[in-house]
Motif scaffolding. Structure first.
Motif, PDB file in Angstrom:
ATOM      1  N   VAL A  73       6.160  26.532 -45.286  1.00  0.00           N
ATOM      2  CA  VAL A  73       5.847  27.660 -45.249  1.00  0.00           C
ATOM      3  C   VAL A  73       6.749  29.257 -45.524  1.00  0.00           C
ATOM      4  N   LEU A  74       5.978  29.798 -46.128  1.00  0.00           N
ATOM      5  CA  LEU A  74       6.815  31.620 -46.161  1.00  0.00           C
ATOM      6  C   LEU A  74       6.229  32.071 -45.277  1.00  0.00           C
ATOM      7  N   LEU A  75       7.658  32.664 -44.692  1.00  0.00           N
ATOM      8  CA  LEU A  75       6.989  34.052 -43.831  1.00  0.00           C
ATOM      9  C   LEU A  75       7.821  34.873 -43.782  1.00  0.00           C
ATOM     10  N   ILE A  76       6.941  36.148 -43.453  1.00  0.00           N
ATOM     11  CA  ILE A  76       8.487  37.113 -43.383  1.00  0.00           C
ATOM     12  C   ILE A  76       8.369  38.042 -41.352  1.00  0.00           C
ATOM     13  N   VAL A  77       9.716  37.319 -40.757  1.00  0.00           N
ATOM     14  CA  VAL A  77       9.009  37.762 -39.205  1.00  0.00           C
ATOM     15  C   VAL A  77       9.866  38.936 -39.099  1.00  0.00           C
ATOM     16  N   LYS A  78       9.430  39.789 -38.622  1.00  0.00           N
ATOM     17  CA  LYS A  78      10.175  41.152 -37.635  1.00  0.00           C
ATOM     18  C   LYS A  78      10.344  40.698 -36.366  1.00  0.00           C
ATOM     19  N   ALA A  79      11.894  41.548 -36.145  1.00  0.00           N
ATOM     20  CA  ALA A  79      12.018  41.196 -34.723  1.00  0.00           C
ATOM     21  C   ALA A  79      13.060  42.090 -34.462  1.00  0.00           C
ATOM     22  N   ASP A  80      13.216  42.954 -33.126  1.00  0.00           N
ATOM     23  CA  ASP A  80      13.354  43.823 -32.883  1.00  0.00           C
ATOM     24  C   ASP A  80      14.437  43.343 -31.696  1.00  0.00           C
ATOM     25  N   VAL A 123       2.456  35.060 -42.140  1.00  0.00           N
ATOM     26  CA  VAL A 123       2.014  34.413 -43.487  1.00  0.00           C
ATOM     27  C   VAL A 123       2.201  34.117 -44.262  1.00  0.00           C
ATOM     28  N   TYR A 124       2.442  33.952 -45.369  1.00  0.00           N
ATOM     29  CA  TYR A 124       2.419  34.594 -46.441  1.00  0.00           C
ATOM     30  C   TYR A 124       2.096  32.980 -47.255  1.00  0.00           C
ATOM     31  N   ASP A 125       2.331  31.657 -46.809  1.00  0.00           N
ATOM     32  CA  ASP A 125       1.887  30.605 -47.584  1.00  0.00           C
ATOM     33  C   ASP A 125       2.467  29.739 -46.946  1.00  0.00           C
ATOM     34  N   THR A 126       1.384  28.734 -47.051  1.00  0.00           N
ATOM     35  CA  THR A 126       1.189  27.011 -47.170  1.00  0.00           C
ATOM     36  C   THR A 126       1.586  26.359 -47.870  1.00  0.00           C
ATOM     37  N   LYS A 127       2.199  25.599 -48.002  1.00  0.00           N
ATOM     38  CA  LYS A 127       1.776  24.637 -48.665  1.00  0.00           C
ATOM     39  C   LYS A 127       2.092  22.878 -48.614  1.00  0.00           C
ATOM     40  N   MET A 128       1.264  21.982 -48.414  1.00  0.00           N
ATOM     41  CA  MET A 128       1.204  20.433 -48.210  1.00  0.00           C
ATOM     42  C   MET A 128       1.135  20.590 -46.517  1.00  0.00           C
ATOM     43  N   ALA A 129       0.614  21.388 -46.433  1.00  0.00           N
ATOM     44  CA  ALA A 129       0.646  21.330 -44.506  1.00  0.00           C
ATOM     45  C   ALA A 129       0.217  20.725 -44.053  1.00  0.00           C
ATOM     46  N   PHE A 130      -1.464  21.239 -44.341  1.00  0.00           N
ATOM     47  CA  PHE A 130      -2.740  20.354 -44.494  1.00  0.00           C
ATOM     48  C   PHE A 130      -2.759  20.289 -42.626  1.00  0.00           C
ATOM     49  N   PHE A 131      -2.721  19.062 -42.004  1.00  0.00           N
ATOM     50  CA  PHE A 131      -3.312  19.817 -40.788  1.00  0.00           C
ATOM     51  C   PHE A 131      -1.454  19.808 -39.641  1.00  0.00           C
ATOM     52  N   ARG A 132      -0.426  19.207 -40.045  1.00  0.00           N
ATOM     53  CA  ARG A 132       1.204  20.023 -39.884  1.00  0.00           C
ATOM     54  C   ARG A 132       1.000  21.631 -39.661  1.00  0.00           C
ATOM     55  N   GLU A 133       0.009  22.372 -39.922  1.00  0.00           N
ATOM     56  CA  GLU A 133       0.364  23.466 -40.253  1.00  0.00           C
ATOM     57  C   GLU A 133       0.686  24.674 -39.383  1.00  0.00           C
ATOM     58  N   ALA A 134       0.039  23.983 -38.013  1.00  0.00           N
ATOM     59  CA  ALA A 134       0.630  25.151 -37.294  1.00  0.00           C
ATOM     60  C   ALA A 134       2.031  25.430 -36.112  1.00  0.00           C
ATOM     61  N   THR A 135       1.859  23.151 -36.150  1.00  0.00           N
ATOM     62  CA  THR A 135       3.733  23.110 -35.800  1.00  0.00           C
ATOM     63  C   THR A 135       4.871  23.108 -36.905  1.00  0.00           C
ATOM     64  N   LEU A 136       3.920  23.505 -38.273  1.00  0.00           N
ATOM     65  CA  LEU A 136       4.988  24.151 -39.256  1.00  0.00           C
ATOM     66  C   LEU A 136       5.848  25.372 -38.813  1.00  0.00           C
ATOM     67  N   VAL A 137       4.660  26.270 -38.643  1.00  0.00           N
ATOM     68  CA  VAL A 137       4.369  27.831 -38.705  1.00  0.00           C
ATOM     69  C   VAL A 137       5.865  27.968 -37.351  1.00  0.00           C
ATOM     70  N   ASP A 138       5.166  27.618 -36.306  1.00  0.00           N
ATOM     71  CA  ASP A 138       5.948  27.967 -34.927  1.00  0.00           C
ATOM     72  C   ASP A 138       7.314  26.862 -35.385  1.00  0.00           C
ATOM     73  N   ASP A 139       7.451  26.140 -35.623  1.00  0.00           N
ATOM     74  CA  ASP A 139       9.063  25.558 -35.977  1.00  0.00           C
ATOM     75  C   ASP A 139       9.770  27.137 -36.812  1.00  0.00           C
ATOM     76  N   ALA A 140       8.576  27.304 -37.900  1.00  0.00           N
ATOM     77  CA  ALA A 140       9.434  28.074 -38.420  1.00  0.00           C
ATOM     78  C   ALA A 140       9.723  29.778 -37.797  1.00  0.00           C
TER      79      ALA A 140
END
Length: 188
Positions: A73-80, A123-140
């Motif tokens: 997964v490719l994402l840009i995270v903003k934080a304060d 979240v900009y892009d996910t590859k080959m995540a299929f049913f694992r996408e939510a867990t993958l994004v949460d871990d990221a």
């Protein structure tokens, strides 16, 4: 005549069913939400927030698997991150006045919190995540929060907080008629 009548009834049933299904599919589903909000606790706060840093983390997070293709997964995270001074730790012994001079001993600056801004993160892009996408994004997001917290600890946020404390308190003290202000910071 019976055949025509049967055909008309069947057509009416088919068109009626189609209209009913189409009408129900295009309308938004009814939603009902009930809330029971309770105040759990009330705390007295004494932290003076003096600086806020905004961080961005561009993260590519991968889950490597033996049997499945690697998911990423490719994402840009903003934080304060907010720096503050806990004024609730002050006592009257921390303020000394000599003539027109004031000396204040404040607790050292601390990091109040580091918080991910989920509204601004993408979240900009996910590859080959299929049913694992939510867990993958949460871990990221968890990995991003840990890394941003490490970067906040390395930054000069505490020094900037202490500098801002002096800038905020100086006009207050001078407004009370004192001409000289000195501030020191100590661990508590």
């Amino acid at each position: 005549m019976k055949k025509i009548f049967s055909t008309i009834i069947i057509l009416i049933l088919v068109f009626g069913s189609a209209w009913f299904i189409w009408n129900n599919m295009r309308s938004a589903p009814d939603r009902q939400t009930n809330h029971q909000v309770l105040i759990e606790s009330i705390e007295s706060m004494g932290k003076l927030e003096l600086v806020k840093y905004r961080f961005s983390d561009i993260i590519e997070h991968k889950n490597i698997s033996e049997y499945l293709p690697d998911a990423s997964v490719l994402l840009i995270v903003k934080a304060d991150a907010v720096g503050c001074i806990d004024l609730s730790q002050l006592s009257k012994e921390d303020v000394s006045i000599t003539g027109d001079s004031v000396h204040i001993t404040l607790p050292k600056a601390e990091i109040c919190y580091v918080k991910i801004d989920h509204k601004s993160s993408r979240v900009y892009d996910t590859k080959m995540a299929f049913f694992r996408e939510a867990t993958l994004v949460d871990d990221a997001f968890k990995a991003a929060e840990q890394e941003i917290t490490r970067q906040v600890e390395k930054s000069d946020i505490r020094a900037q907080t202490q500098s801002n404390a002096t800038q905020v308190l100086r006009p207050l003290i001078e407004g009370l008629g004192y001409t000289s202000l000195s501030i020191t910071f100590e661990d508590r």
